[in-house]
Design a protein around this motif. Structure first.
Motif: not given
Length: 211
Positions: A148-161, A171-177
């Motif tokens: 029942x736990x929730x993990x939030x994923x925010x994906x940032x996308x941009x166009x390529x070709x 992940x839950x507000x922490x940037x993997x980058x």
């Protein structure tokens, strides 16, 4: 006497040539028809499918199944270039650039294959899609775990070709980058490029242990 057939022939050739850009435009339109939200939904549905077959596939099977999905949904080259930054990236020759892109690609796929190993009722849900500065898009998603736990994923996308690609995940507000940027640049500064490649390979080997 034969001028008219010759004119008709050239007209036919000209019309055929004029049709080529139309077909190319149609192909480009098909490529751009996938919205950022659809890119994420495709990725996540693939993850669920791999999780369902995870124990039977094993690590190698999951890696093989996920490789084309990651290639289609992530801009691997841009991600590693952003992580290293312009200064370190410019110091690499072409062979080194190809090596770090390929090794980072393997690590990216290995990370998914090592984490999404089996399905216990987890479900993804896309919450929203909205515009960001610099012609980027944000897709917010949630993973509901079996407990029942929730993990939030925010994906940032941009166009390529003409295609939307992931360039960062939070992940839950922490940037993997941001995490990788600090770690990888520190290695480059202290020990140089060979040490960075060894670090990535070590992480790949760790992911392989999740059979």
């Amino acid at each position: 006497m034969k001028v008219k057939p010759l004119i008709n022939f050239f007209i036919g050739c000209l019309m055929w040539l004029l049709m080529l850009p139309a077909s190319m435009v149609a192909s480009a339109s098909a490529a751009t028809s996938e919205t950022p939200e659809q890119v994420i939904q495709k990725l996540q549905s693939s993850l669920i499918q791999v999780m369902r077959e995870g124990p039977q596939l094993g690590y190698e099977g999951r890696f093989k199944a996920l490789a084309p999905i990651i290639d289609q949904s992530h801009d691997i080259e841009l991600i590693i270039k952003t992580i290293l930054g312009a200064t370190y990236w410019s110091q690499l020759d072409n062979d080194q650039k190809n090596l770090v892109v390929d090794t980072f690609r393997q690590l990216s796929i290995a990370t998914y294959a090592g984490r999404f190993t089996q399905h216990e009722g987890e479900q993804f849900e896309v919450i929203e899609q909205r515009e960001l500065p610099h012609e980027q898009m944000l897709v917010r998603s949630q993973l509901t775990k079996s407990d029942g736990g929730i993990v939030n994923f925010d994906y940032v996308l941009q166009q390529k070709e003409g295609r939307w690609r992931i360039v960062n995940i939070l992940f839950d507000g922490v940037s993997d980058l941001a995490i990788k940027r600090g770690e990888y640049r520190s290695i480059m500064q202290k020990d140089g490029f060979p040490a960075l490649i060894e670090l990535l390979k070590e992480k790949i080997n760790l992911a392989k242990q999740n059979q």
